[in-house]
Design a protein around this motif. Structure first.
Motif, short mmCIF file in Angstrom:
data_model
loop_
_atom_site.label_atom_id
_atom_site.label_comp_id
_atom_site.label_asym_id
_atom_site.label_seq_id
_atom_site.Cartn_x
_atom_site.Cartn_y
_atom_site.Cartn_z
N ARG A 80 1.47 -2.01 0.35
CA ARG A 80 1.36 -1.20 -0.58
C ARG A 80 -0.19 -1.28 -1.04
O ARG A 80 -0.75 -0.31 -1.52
CB ARG A 80 2.27 -0.94 -1.71
CG ARG A 80 2.52 -2.34 -2.17
CD ARG A 80 3.55 -2.32 -3.39
NE ARG A 80 3.82 -3.66 -4.01
CZ ARG A 80 4.31 -4.63 -3.41
NH1 ARG A 80 4.95 -4.77 -2.33
NH2 ARG A 80 4.00 -5.89 -4.07
N GLU A 81 -0.64 -2.59 -0.89
CA GLU A 81 -1.90 -2.83 -1.63
C GLU A 81 -2.81 -2.38 -0.52
O GLU A 81 -4.24 -1.96 -1.18
CB GLU A 81 -2.00 -4.41 -1.74
CG GLU A 81 -1.22 -4.92 -3.06
CD GLU A 81 -1.81 -4.17 -4.28
OE1 GLU A 81 -3.06 -4.03 -4.54
OE2 GLU A 81 -1.11 -3.77 -5.47
N ASP A 126 -2.58 0.14 1.36
CA ASP A 126 -2.52 1.59 1.21
C ASP A 126 -3.55 2.03 0.13
O ASP A 126 -4.39 2.92 0.06
CB ASP A 126 -1.19 2.30 1.10
CG ASP A 126 -0.46 2.32 2.06
OD1 ASP A 126 -1.01 2.34 3.33
OD2 ASP A 126 0.75 2.27 2.15
N LYS A 127 -3.32 1.30 -1.18
CA LYS A 127 -4.01 1.71 -2.51
C LYS A 127 -5.48 1.16 -2.21
O LYS A 127 -6.43 2.00 -2.63
CB LYS A 127 -3.49 0.84 -3.60
CG LYS A 127 -2.71 1.44 -4.59
CD LYS A 127 -2.40 0.81 -6.00
CE LYS A 127 -1.44 -0.40 -5.68
NZ LYS A 127 -1.16 -1.31 -6.90
N ARG A 128 -5.91 0.10 -1.82
CA ARG A 128 -7.26 -0.25 -1.75
C ARG A 128 -8.09 0.20 -0.61
O ARG A 128 -9.16 0.48 -0.87
CB ARG A 128 -7.29 -1.93 -1.67
CG ARG A 128 -6.77 -2.64 -2.96
CD ARG A 128 -6.87 -4.03 -2.79
NE ARG A 128 -5.89 -4.78 -3.56
CZ ARG A 128 -5.70 -5.91 -3.30
NH1 ARG A 128 -6.61 -6.74 -2.69
NH2 ARG A 128 -4.93 -6.56 -4.30
#
Ligand SMILES: Cc1cc2nc3c(=O)[nH]c(=O)nc-3n(C[C@H](O)[C@H](O)[C@H](O)COP(=O)(O)OP(=O)(O)OC[C@H]3O[C@@H](n4cnc5c(N)ncnc54)[C@H](O)[C@@H]3O)c2cc1C
Length: 379
Positions: free
Chosen positions: A192-193, A195-197
């Motif tokens: 998920r990190e 995906d975000k970054r």
């Protein structure tokens, strides 16, 4: 000393070797695929694979980590406009152990015999200097009248069958001048990190003092981070470029915050300044890194290894079936790969030579890729 007979021996079970073994076996040749490591083996690599390879080899979704949608170039610490990556050009990212194992399984399914944990020591020649097979470290002699050297950048086959003498006068420094040295590591970060970054974007970082570039490629829960630099143009050790990048580049720091280093930071050579020709001789063909088939601008080698491997396997099988192992016949192999990929590899080498600037060379090659998309990635 024990010995076994084959029509075709392929040395190295990377993309070039597995494709050569697949196509030699498909062509009706009794084929050995000889690999020094135990599979699945790792190979230092960003794991960026282009859409042609994915489609042509029907790479299963379980092997694909991410479908890349953008390339983000960073000059120094300044992000340029992200470049969208349309479908016909789009890369996927893979992890090499599962990607290479899949390619090897295709060769084995087609009937090639895989011999793992079998380092090849040299090509062996008969009284008339004709190729007779290879000598292995632990499984005796394997006999065949044609050998495909797909054994990577420091190819034993190229060295022991006279190619290195022709290309580099057997001088390792001349080989080094044609190679870049890369340092790379995998970092673990929750998906998920990522995906975000990072999302489905590959990052390429250029800096004035580096004749090369850094990269961050997203996978599933992993960021692969590396630095590649020309061996002849460096002012400090490659590991120092890598460490400075990871610790000091503000964008890298932001993307890698909290990420955990998996295993060790490792290094490897990659050819980067055009192909080594000729890639054939009496009874020998070379494909992939062993013949320098890597784009100097992009560092991409898998696509070229796959295309050359396919051609090498087809020509090796034909040589065996027609009992013609002459350099004259095998020269058609080189004509074939030069026609399919030679021009594009040469374009990358030329852009780098002319600009002496990896970022400018990448700009030229991006334009070239769009202009030549149909030839580069035939449907
Ligand atoms: C850090 C780094 C990042 C890269 N990133 C990318 C990327 O993102 N995308 C891309 O397309 N390319 C990338 N490349 C280039 C790519 O990895 C190579 O071009 C590609 O692997 C070449 O395939 P190959 O089959 O010719 O050789 P390899 O994949 O090197 O396979 C050679 C095989 O031969 C075996 N072998 C070697 N010697 C012997 C012997 N004596 N006996 C038996 N077996 C032997 C080896 O164990 C190996 O399995 C990268 C390279 C590096 C170093």
């Amino acid at each position: 000393m024990s010995s076994r007979e084959f029509d075709v021996i392929v040395v190295g079970a990377g993309p070039a070797g597995s494709m050569a073994a697949l196509h030699a076996a498909k062509g009706g040749a009794k084929t050995a695929l000889v690999e020094m490591d135990r599979l699945p083996r790792d190979k230092l690599c960003g794991g960026g694979v282009n859409a042609w390879v994915v489609k042509k080899l029907n790479i299963p979704s379980s092997v694909i980590e991410r479908r890349i949608e953008y390339a983000q170039v960073v000059a120094g610490s300044r992000k340029l406009q992200p470049v969208p990556w349309p479908g016909f050009l789009a890369w996927r990212t893979v992890m090499r152990p599962s990607f290479d194992s899949y390619l090897t399984s295709l060769a084995v399914e087609a009937g090639a015999e895989l011999m793992e944990s079998t380092p090849v020591e040299s090509v062996i020649f008969g009284a008339e200097k004709e190729v007779c097979g290879v000598k292995t470290k632990n499984k005796g002699v394997l006999r065949s009248k044609v050998v495909v050297g797909a054994d990577g950048v420091s190819s034993t086959i190229a060295r022991t069958s006279g190619f290195w003498k022709n290309w580099f006068n057997d001088d390792k420094r001349k080989w080094l001048e044609r190679c870049a040295y890369c340092v790379e590591a995998h970092f673990e970060l929750p998906d998920r990190e990522i995906d975000k970054r990072v999302g489905n974007t590959i990052y390429l970082f250029y800096e004035k003092s580096l004749m090369g570039y850094h990269w961050i490629f997203p996978k599933k829960g992993i960021l692969t981070v590396g630095t590649g630099c020309a061996t002849t143009h460096r002012k400090k050790k490659p590991i120092s470029y890598f460490n400075d990048f990871v610790k000091r580049n503000p964008i890298a720091i932001e993307l890698l915050k909290g990420a955990r280093l998996l295993g060790k930071v490792k290094g490897a050579y990659v050819p980067f300044s055009g192909t080594f020709t000729s890639s054939y001789g009496d009874g020998v063909l070379l494909a992939g890194d062993s013949a320098g088939m890597v784009g100097g601008v992009t560092g991409e080698g898998i696509y070229f290894a796959v295309r050359a491997g396919i051609a090498a396997g087809e020509f090796a099988a034909e040589a065996a079936l027609n009992n013609d192992y002459s350099a004259e016949f095998l020269s058609y192999y080189e004509r074939r790969w030069k026609n399919e990929i030679g021009k594009h590899l040469e374009a990358q080498a030329r852009f780098l030579r002319e600009t002496q600037n990896p970022l400018k060379a990448m700009g030229s090659y991006t334009t070239y890729t769009v202009e030549h998309q149909k030839e580069l990635f035939p449907q």
